[in-house]
Enzyme design. Structure first.
Site, mmCIF file in Angstrom:
data_model
loop_
_atom_site.group_PDB
_atom_site.id
_atom_site.type_symbol
_atom_site.label_atom_id
_atom_site.label_comp_id
_atom_site.label_asym_id
_atom_site.label_seq_id
_atom_site.Cartn_x
_atom_site.Cartn_y
_atom_site.Cartn_z
ATOM 1 N N TYR A 270 12.423 -1.707 -6.409
ATOM 2 C CA TYR A 270 13.886 -0.992 -6.483
ATOM 3 C C TYR A 270 15.001 -2.082 -6.835
ATOM 4 O O TYR A 270 15.976 -1.507 -7.321
ATOM 5 C CB TYR A 270 14.226 -0.299 -5.129
ATOM 6 C CG TYR A 270 13.376 0.809 -4.755
ATOM 7 C CD1 TYR A 270 12.158 1.237 -5.620
ATOM 8 C CD2 TYR A 270 13.385 1.625 -3.667
ATOM 9 C CE1 TYR A 270 11.413 2.039 -5.201
ATOM 10 C CE2 TYR A 270 12.564 2.724 -3.453
ATOM 11 C CZ TYR A 270 11.604 2.944 -4.250
ATOM 12 O OH TYR A 270 10.490 3.847 -3.977
ATOM 13 N N ASP B 28 -3.100 3.459 -0.142
ATOM 14 C CA ASP B 28 -3.750 4.549 -0.394
ATOM 15 C C ASP B 28 -4.514 4.944 0.765
ATOM 16 O O ASP B 28 -4.575 6.369 1.202
ATOM 17 C CB ASP B 28 -4.584 4.673 -1.711
ATOM 18 C CG ASP B 28 -5.473 3.598 -1.693
ATOM 19 O OD1 ASP B 28 -5.448 2.455 -0.806
ATOM 20 O OD2 ASP B 28 -6.339 3.239 -2.762
ATOM 21 N N ASP C 142 9.236 3.768 1.342
ATOM 22 C CA ASP C 142 9.957 5.032 1.047
ATOM 23 C C ASP C 142 8.791 6.322 0.990
ATOM 24 O O ASP C 142 9.290 7.351 1.464
ATOM 25 C CB ASP C 142 10.242 4.943 -0.406
ATOM 26 C CG ASP C 142 11.428 5.930 -0.876
ATOM 27 O OD1 ASP C 142 11.798 6.743 -0.183
ATOM 28 O OD2 ASP C 142 11.296 5.858 -2.065
ATOM 29 N N ASP D 100 8.351 9.232 3.971
ATOM 30 C CA ASP D 100 8.750 10.869 4.111
ATOM 31 C C ASP D 100 7.496 11.742 4.177
ATOM 32 O O ASP D 100 7.822 12.867 4.940
ATOM 33 C CB ASP D 100 8.964 10.846 2.349
ATOM 34 C CG ASP D 100 10.403 11.051 1.995
ATOM 35 O OD1 ASP D 100 11.336 10.478 2.686
ATOM 36 O OD2 ASP D 100 10.818 11.610 1.024
ATOM 37 N N LYS E 217 -1.254 -3.291 -0.973
ATOM 38 C CA LYS E 217 -2.384 -2.996 -1.953
ATOM 39 C C LYS E 217 -2.786 -4.474 -2.515
ATOM 40 O O LYS E 217 -2.920 -4.685 -3.636
ATOM 41 C CB LYS E 217 -1.409 -2.306 -3.051
ATOM 42 C CG LYS E 217 -2.475 -1.674 -4.209
ATOM 43 C CD LYS E 217 -3.321 -0.559 -3.739
ATOM 44 C CE LYS E 217 -4.247 -0.040 -4.859
ATOM 45 N NZ LYS E 217 -5.326 0.873 -4.205
HETATM 46 C C1 IPM Z 1 15.641 6.961 1.105
HETATM 47 C C2 IPM Z 1 15.740 7.183 -0.599
HETATM 48 C C3 IPM Z 1 16.624 6.262 -1.338
HETATM 49 C C4 IPM Z 1 15.456 5.246 -1.425
HETATM 50 C C5 IPM Z 1 17.211 6.689 -2.714
HETATM 51 C C6 IPM Z 1 18.198 7.722 -2.529
HETATM 52 C C7 IPM Z 1 17.641 5.536 -3.371
HETATM 53 O O1 IPM Z 1 14.921 7.788 -1.211
HETATM 54 O O2 IPM Z 1 16.527 6.332 1.652
HETATM 55 O O3 IPM Z 1 14.263 7.097 1.200
HETATM 56 O O4 IPM Z 1 14.681 5.253 -2.242
HETATM 57 O O5 IPM Z 1 15.555 4.319 -0.664
HETATM 58 MG MG MG Z 2 13.110 8.171 0.350
#
Ligand code: IPM
Ligand code: MG
Length: 357
Positions: free
Chosen positions: A136, A217, A241, A245, A185
């Site tokens: 990133y 994975d 990231d 989620d 990985k």
């Molecule tokens: C998170 C979000 C951010 C990230 C985005 C909005 C840049 O997805 O905090 O997980 O990827 O870190």
């Molecule tokens: Mg995120």
């Protein structure tokens, strides 16, 4: 007076952040809150996603309470002009390399999980996501080479960046069940080979913590197979990231997922940025329907990690746990009813005040 920078941002950010401010004020009275623009609304009002004034206010504060950034109409902009550049920029500016993302199933919430309840009953894991390096933050270029559009997102990790987040994760594991899973990985990426080598090196200083390595994975698979097998998971920026989620959704809703971004040891009472993981949720923004609990649990971590107020943090977490069990709940958790953002915040504030009185 201890000052907290409040950056509500876009989408549901302002609603859930206002709720978190009220709850934090009830659990830890006497803070001063200073609000500043960030993200799409800062682009609209100031012309840039992360205004210098906002950064100044943050640097004068003990911590940042952050909502969410993003919004329609920015897709054509280069990455560094988009609303998302603001959160990436703040993480980088304040060197917030350690991102704590708990995924916990509160009692009574088992049935909300997309997994069978017996698989998630008592689930309580935490990600430590590396937050200021990797894909990133590397150089990004789009060029024309041999007549073809050619894109590069550069992934850079320096040894010390891996070492410090590994140390953070081992220290956190030591405060919990003394088990750490490092996700990489290693079978494909050179960056993962360095990652694994350094994690193994740091492990020597934490002989009491049991370390295992897992390919990303496989980790994605094991998380849905048996999430309770994990305790603390440390991984690089993009893997963290994505997997955080996934873990949040396994708990039943991303609406209760919280996070802390820190730059010192988990017991250091340092500066930090606290934000719910849910994002801007444009479909329900401004309607008072958003679940404020992700923001509220982020405020609890603010009390714990930046104010050294373990009692305040626990009071918030207990009030959240009771409210999830007894209601009211927002509609992501209660399809039949569905209380408003403010009604949930009211209930949590009332439960905190009852204990304090
Ligand atoms: C998170 C979000 C951010 C990230 C985005 C909005 C840049 O997805 O905090 O997980 O990827 O870190
Ligand atoms: Mg995120």
């Amino acid at each position: 007076m201890t000052q907290i920078a409040v950056l509500p941002g876009d989408g549901i950010g302002p609603e859930v952040t206002a709720a978190a401010v009220r709850v934090l004020d009830a659990a830890h009275p006497g803070l001063s809150f200073v609000e500043a623009p960030i993200g799409a609304n800062a682009i609209a009002t100031v012309g840039e996603p992360m205004p210098a004034d906002t950064v100044r206010i943050c640097s004068e504060s003990a911590a940042i309470l952050f909502g969410a950034v993003g919004g329609p109409g920015h897709d054509h902009l280069p990455p560094d002009k988009r609303p998302e550049a603001a959160i990436l920029g703040l993480r980088k500016h304040f060197n917030l390399y350690a991102n704590v993302r708990p995924a916990r199933v509160f009692p009574g919430m088992e049935t909300r999980s997309p997994l069978r309840s017996e698989l998630v009953d008592g689930m309580d894991l935490v990600f430590v996501r590396e937050l200021t390096g990797g894909l990133y933050f590397g150089e990004k270029t789009l060029t024309k080479e041999d007549g073809h559009e050619t894109v590069r997102d550069v992934l850079i990790y320096r040894d010390y960046e891996i070492e410090r987040v590994a140390r953070f994760a081992f220290a956190l594991a030591r405060m919990r069940s003394k088990r750490l899973t490092s996700v990489d990985k290693n079978n494909v990426l050179l960056s993962s080979q360095l990652w694994r080598r350094i994690v193994i090196e740091v492990a020597k200083d934490f002989p009491d913590v049991k370390l295992e390595h897992m390919l990303v994975d496989n980790a994605a698979m094991q998380l849905v197979r048996d999430p309770r097998a994990f305790d603390v998971i440390v991984t690089e920026n993009m893997f963290g990231d994505i997997l955080s989620d996934e873990a949040a959704m396994i708990t039943g809703t991303i609406g209760t997922a919280s996070s802390a971004a820190l730059n010192s040891a988990p017991d250091a009472n340092g500066f930090g940025l606290y934000e719910p993981i849910s994002g801007t949720a444009p479909d329900i923004a401004g309607k008072g329907l958003a679940n404020p609990i992700g923001a509220i649990l982020s405020a609890a971590m603010l009390a714990r990690y930046s104010l050294g107020d373990e009692a305040g943090a626990t009071a918030i977490e207990r009030a959240v746990s009771e409210t999830l069990a007894e209601g009211p709940r927002t509609r992501d958790l209660d399809a039949a009813g569905g209380a408003s953002t403010n009604a949930v915040a009211d209930a949590i504030v009332a439960r905190i005040s009852k204990v304090a009185a």
